[in-house]
Write an enzyme that holds these catalytic residues in place. Structure first.
Site, PDB file in Angstrom:
ATOM      1  N   ASP A 123      16.867 -24.817-120.395  1.00 22.30           N
ATOM      2  CA  ASP A 123      16.568 -23.020-120.202  1.00 22.30           C
ATOM      3  C   ASP A 123      17.265 -22.191-121.075  1.00 22.30           C
ATOM      4  OD1 ASP A 123      19.504 -24.459-119.603  1.00 22.30           O
ATOM      5  OD2 ASP A 123      19.848 -23.629-118.064  1.00 22.30           O
ATOM      6  N   HIS A 124      18.710 -22.815-121.804  1.00 20.58           N
ATOM      7  CA  HIS A 124      19.183 -21.595-122.594  1.00 20.58           C
ATOM      8  C   HIS A 124      18.036 -21.647-124.150  1.00 20.58           C
ATOM      9  CE1 HIS A 124      22.539 -22.838-120.539  1.00 20.58           C
ATOM     10  NE2 HIS A 124      23.537 -22.198-121.107  1.00 20.58           N
TER      11      HIS A 124
ATOM     12  N   ARG B 138      29.085 -12.923-118.307  1.00 17.25           N
ATOM     13  CA  ARG B 138      29.745 -13.278-119.046  1.00 17.25           C
ATOM     14  C   ARG B 138      29.260 -11.388-120.751  1.00 17.25           C
ATOM     15  NH1 ARG B 138      30.553 -19.733-120.548  1.00 17.25           N
ATOM     16  NH2 ARG B 138      32.034 -19.195-118.268  1.00 17.25           N
TER      17      ARG B 138
ATOM     18  N   SER C 260      32.429 -21.072-122.051  1.00 17.13           N
ATOM     19  CA  SER C 260      31.282 -22.225-121.672  1.00 17.13           C
ATOM     20  C   SER C 260      32.751 -23.799-121.768  1.00 17.13           C
ATOM     21  CB  SER C 260      30.360 -21.720-123.147  1.00 17.13           C
ATOM     22  OG  SER C 260      30.403 -23.121-123.288  1.00 17.13           O
TER      23      SER C 260
ATOM     24  N   ASP D  68      27.936 -27.403-118.278  1.00 13.59           N
ATOM     25  CA  ASP D  68      27.992 -25.921-118.442  1.00 13.59           C
ATOM     26  C   ASP D  68      28.977 -25.462-117.689  1.00 13.59           C
ATOM     27  OD1 ASP D  68      25.701 -23.826-119.492  1.00 13.59           O
ATOM     28  OD2 ASP D  68      26.757 -23.883-117.886  1.00 13.59           O
TER      29      ASP D  68
ATOM     30  N   ARG E 188      31.154 -25.501-124.072  1.00  9.62           N
ATOM     31  CA  ARG E 188      30.771 -26.582-125.403  1.00  9.62           C
ATOM     32  C   ARG E 188      31.231 -26.876-126.029  1.00  9.62           C
ATOM     33  NH1 ARG E 188      29.472 -19.824-127.165  1.00  9.62           N
ATOM     34  NH2 ARG E 188      28.327 -19.844-125.630  1.00  9.62           N
TER      35      ARG E 188
HETATM   36  C1  MIC Z   1      27.695 -19.608-121.850  1.00  6.91           C
HETATM   37  O1  MIC Z   1      26.973 -18.986-120.670  1.00  6.91           O
HETATM   38  O2  MIC Z   1      28.504 -19.927-122.644  1.00  6.91           O
HETATM   39  C2  MIC Z   1      26.500 -21.545-121.576  1.00  6.91           C
HETATM   40  C3  MIC Z   1      25.896 -20.897-122.429  1.00  6.91           C
HETATM   41  O3  MIC Z   1      26.633 -21.458-120.810  1.00  6.91           O
HETATM   42  C4  MIC Z   1      27.512 -22.481-121.982  1.00  6.91           C
HETATM   43  C5  MIC Z   1      27.184 -23.816-122.396  1.00  6.91           C
HETATM   44  C6  MIC Z   1      27.053 -23.917-123.761  1.00  6.91           C
HETATM   45  O4  MIC Z   1      27.705 -23.447-124.951  1.00  6.91           O
HETATM   46  O5  MIC Z   1      25.939 -24.294-124.033  1.00  6.91           O
HETATM   47  C7  MIC Z   1      28.753 -22.674-120.951  1.00  6.91           C
HETATM   48  O6  MIC Z   1      28.725 -21.490-119.495  1.00  6.91           O
HETATM   49  O7  MIC Z   1      29.141 -23.465-120.974  1.00  6.91           O
HETATM   50 FE1  SF4 Z   2      22.783 -19.365-118.746  1.00  6.66          FE
HETATM   51 FE2  SF4 Z   2      25.248 -19.910-119.339  1.00  6.66          FE
HETATM   52 FE3  SF4 Z   2      24.167 -17.533-119.450  1.00  6.66          FE
HETATM   53 FE4  SF4 Z   2      24.990 -18.710-116.842  1.00  6.66          FE
HETATM   54  S1  SF4 Z   2      26.384 -17.806-118.483  1.00  6.66           S
HETATM   55  S2  SF4 Z   2      22.770 -17.793-117.237  1.00  6.66           S
HETATM   56  S3  SF4 Z   2      23.944 -20.706-117.819  1.00  6.66           S
HETATM   57  S4  SF4 Z   2      23.537 -18.969-120.319  1.00  6.66           S
END
Ligand code: MIC
Ligand code: SF4
Length: 641
Positions: free
Chosen positions: A64-65, A379, A535, A119, A537
């Site tokens: 999805d990313h 975010r 995140s 995630d 990550r």
């Molecule tokens: C995000 O919202 O920051 C992400 C991208 O979904 C991350 C995961 C990632 O960095 O791949 C998260 O929330 O953990």
């Molecule tokens: Fe995707 Fe992270 Fe954004 Fe949710 S917050 S939509 S999981 S990138």
């Protein structure tokens, strides 16, 4: 003594430890999820464990990313994920099927179960009464292999809801209000339970918006009771048999209780560049808007987009505004298409994006230079949109739609009324984009297809007893993982290529950092409070590890990031006296002695230009062993676990 909802689920999944707040507990994990940006690394780690098939009740790999395919990298990773999932007993949700948290809520989440996901917004499942945690990829790999998930037994906070939301005031406004009250650090070390009379006025998608944004509070997770509304949602998803009732005991003990009267809330907005920078929408009504984005795992449910469609119907968006809509799942998109509401959205001038994270993670649709972008996301960290000087505000879908129509930040309660949303009797059920894993006999010989972008996993070093290192970077408070390891369309395709990713580490703060860190050999980063928020990550730990970082010394850490540092073999240390932060400067030569002994005693001394600075080292026995082994993968191999 009575139990909270979370305590009941923890007790039912306890593998070891005692449930006293602050001590370590190990939990059996029923379900796991991964997304592609963290998933490639998680499955590479799973493969090194040599376990043929996952041992969970259910594991799902979502894509999805990284859905943009601007070269071979992302499609190769998708193919890797599909084949590795099929081989090892994991379900695979194809690109385009939707955002992991939305699809998981619709099709797989179950009240009373434990879930970990690579995630940070995995707590979305708390809207269904699941105990769901965001975790690093390595922790998810271990859970897929049947290993326990370790957390510090959190404090329990309760938010007591009374009243009922007024029209155009939404679950998102509840999330923003709690962020205003508690801040991005306010939930650290706590599970937030939502209770009180007001709970029964909120549907599962609304509850999921609230538990989703609990991640922004730094909470370990958030959870709602499982009640008649949960049952109605599961019934409409064709899975009433997954329902169990769940509530806290009347004499459950909470460390903090916060009261929110839903009837008194107004539409709220988080201003740049932090989700807790919250004010009422009506205080900003003169601000001109360039872009509006509706979607993300926070606000892309059918109920969210139906309300948006009703507001846009028969109208045109303001000429100066560019509006994108990304439905959370194929189910949502199909239902909007079937009902004609999609036509209402498109006819207003909106651009339809894929059912994916999209602009939320900087995968396209970045704002113009200095542009004001209103987003229904969770975010708004600096640079995350892909435009460094973009001014990103977080709002509800209703505030987003109202502002898209007027061209200015607009309180939706000033707009004409729309009908109240009713949960459908039955959602459209079509799971054909979720592929089943191969049966055991066929899986053994199945090939996993890897592309050239998958590079070797970086090797971490065990700790010797003395560390001399350079202070290679000093940063301030609330450093996010988006600062440490930025995402976005240009960099995300390299999530399985740590050497390449390392060139962008701390790019938003200091372009010269990667080069300096590599030259220094062993390095130490110094941070302020809440270091590593955001995140899950693990790249925000693996990349610094690759660049030679051995310790991060900060005033305090965000939970998932601290766990990821330990898993990567980096020592997280906190100042005993926060004022000592001020005496350290970039390029200082630092030394830490008696590391093993100090870890066991919980205190280490940092020597810096003739001064001795006391650092706390709050590690369990298991975490000490992981660090001494040089990270979780080394530890797991040594320990044969
Ligand atoms: C995000 O919202 O920051 C992400 C991208 O979904 C991350 C995961 C990632 O960095 O791949 C998260 O929330 O953990
Ligand atoms: Fe995707 Fe992270 Fe954004 Fe949710 S917050 S939509 S999981 S990138």
């Amino acid at each position: 003594m009575g139990k909270t909802i979370a305590e009941k689920i923890i007790a039912a999944h306890l593998v070891s430890g005692d449930m006293t707040r602050g001590s370590e507990v190990a939990l059996r994990i029923d379900q796991t999820l991964t997304q592609d940006a963290t998933g490639t690394m998680a499955y590479l780690e799973f493969e090194t464990m040599g376990i043929p098939r996952v041992k969970t009740e259910l594991s799902v790999a979502y894509v999805d990313h990284n859905t943009l395919q601007c070269g071979f990298e992302n499609p190769d990773d998708h193919r890797y994920l599909q084949t590795v999932a099929a081989k090892h007993g994991v379900w695979f949700s194809r690109p385009g099927n939707g955002i992991c948290h939305q699809v998981h809520l619709e099709r797989f989440g179950k009240p009373g179960k434990t879930l970990i996901g690579s995630d940070s917004h995995t707590p979305t499942g708390g809207g269904l009464g699941m105990l769901a945690f965001g975790a690093g990829g390595m922790d998810v790999a271990v859970a897929m292999g049947g290993g326990a998930y370790y957390i510090t037994m959190p404090k329990m906070y309760k938010v007591n809801l009374t009243g009922r939301l007024r029209p155009y005031v939404t679950a998102k406004d509840v999330s923003l209000e709690i962020l205003r009250i508690l801040s991005v650090k306010g939930g650290v070390g706590a599970i937030i339970e939502w209770g009180g009379e007001g709970v029964k006025t909120l549907s599962v998608p609304e509850r999921a918006t609230i538990t989703n944004m609990g991640a922004e509070l730094g909470a370990t997770t958030s959870i709602f009771p499982s009640d008649e509304n949960t049952k109605a949602f599961l019934r409409a998803q064709g899975r009433e048999e997954d329902y169990i009732p769940l509530s806290s005991d009347p004499d459950a003990v909470y460390d903090k209780v916060i009261d929110i009267d839903l009837s008194a809330l107004k539409p709220m907005i988080a201003c740049p560049h932090s989700p807790d920078n919250v004010v009422a929408v009506d205080t900003l009504s003169a601000v001109k808007v360039d872009q509006v984005c509706i979607g993300s795992c926070t606000n892309s449910s059918l109920s969210d987009l139906r309300k948006v469609a009703a507001m846009l119907k028969g109208k045109n968006i303001a000429p100066g505004v560019s509006l994108s809509v990304s439905p959370g799942s194929r189910q949502v998109l199909t239902m909007l298409a079937n009902s004609g509401e999609l036509t209402d959205i498109l006819a207003s001038g909106a651009r339809l994006l894929e059912c994916a994270c999209g602009p939320c993670i900087g995968m396209g649709f970045s704002p113009n230079s200095g542009g004001v972008s209103l987003r229904t996301f969770n975010r708004n960290f600096l640079g995350r949109s892909g435009t460094k000087d973009g001014q990103v505000y977080l709002v509800s879908p209703e505030t987003a739609a109202a502002s898209a129509l007027t061209g200015f930040i607009t309180d939706p309660t000033t707009m004409e009324p729309i009908p109240a949303y009713e949960l459908p009797e039955r959602f459209v059920l079509d799971d054909s984009s979720v592929l089943a894993p191969l049966p055991v006999g066929e899986a053994e010989n199945a090939q996993v297809l890897r592309g050239p972008n998958i590079k070797e996993f970086p090797k971490s070093k065990p700790f010797a007893d003395v560390l001399s290192a350079k202070l290679v970077l000093k940063v301030g408070d609330n450093i996010t993982t988006d600062h440490i390891m930025p995402a976005g369309a240009k960099i995300l395709p390299y999530r399985s290529n740590i050497p390449y990713l390392s060139k962008f580490c701390f790019e938003v703060c200091d372009l010269a950092f990667p080069e300096r860190a590599l030259q220094a050999g062993d390095g130490i980063i110094v941070g302020g409070s809440n270091y590593g928020q955001g995140s899950s990550r693990e790249h925000a730990a693996l990349v610094p590890m690759y660049l030679g970082i051995r310790c991060v010394v900060a005033k305090s850490f965000a939970r998932i990031h601290a766990a990821n540092l330990i898993n990567a073999g980096i020592l997280p240390l906190t100042f005993q006296n926060p004022d000592d932060y001020d005496v350290l400067s970039q390029d200082d030569s630092l030394m830490i002695e008696n590391i093993k002994d100090g870890m066991a005693k919980g205190q280490l001394i940092l020597k810096a230009s003739g001064r001795e600075i006391k650092l706390s080292c709050d590690l369990t026995d298991r975490q000490q062993k992981i660090l001494l082994a040089g990270g979780l993968l080394n530890f797991t191999k040594e320990d044969g676990q």
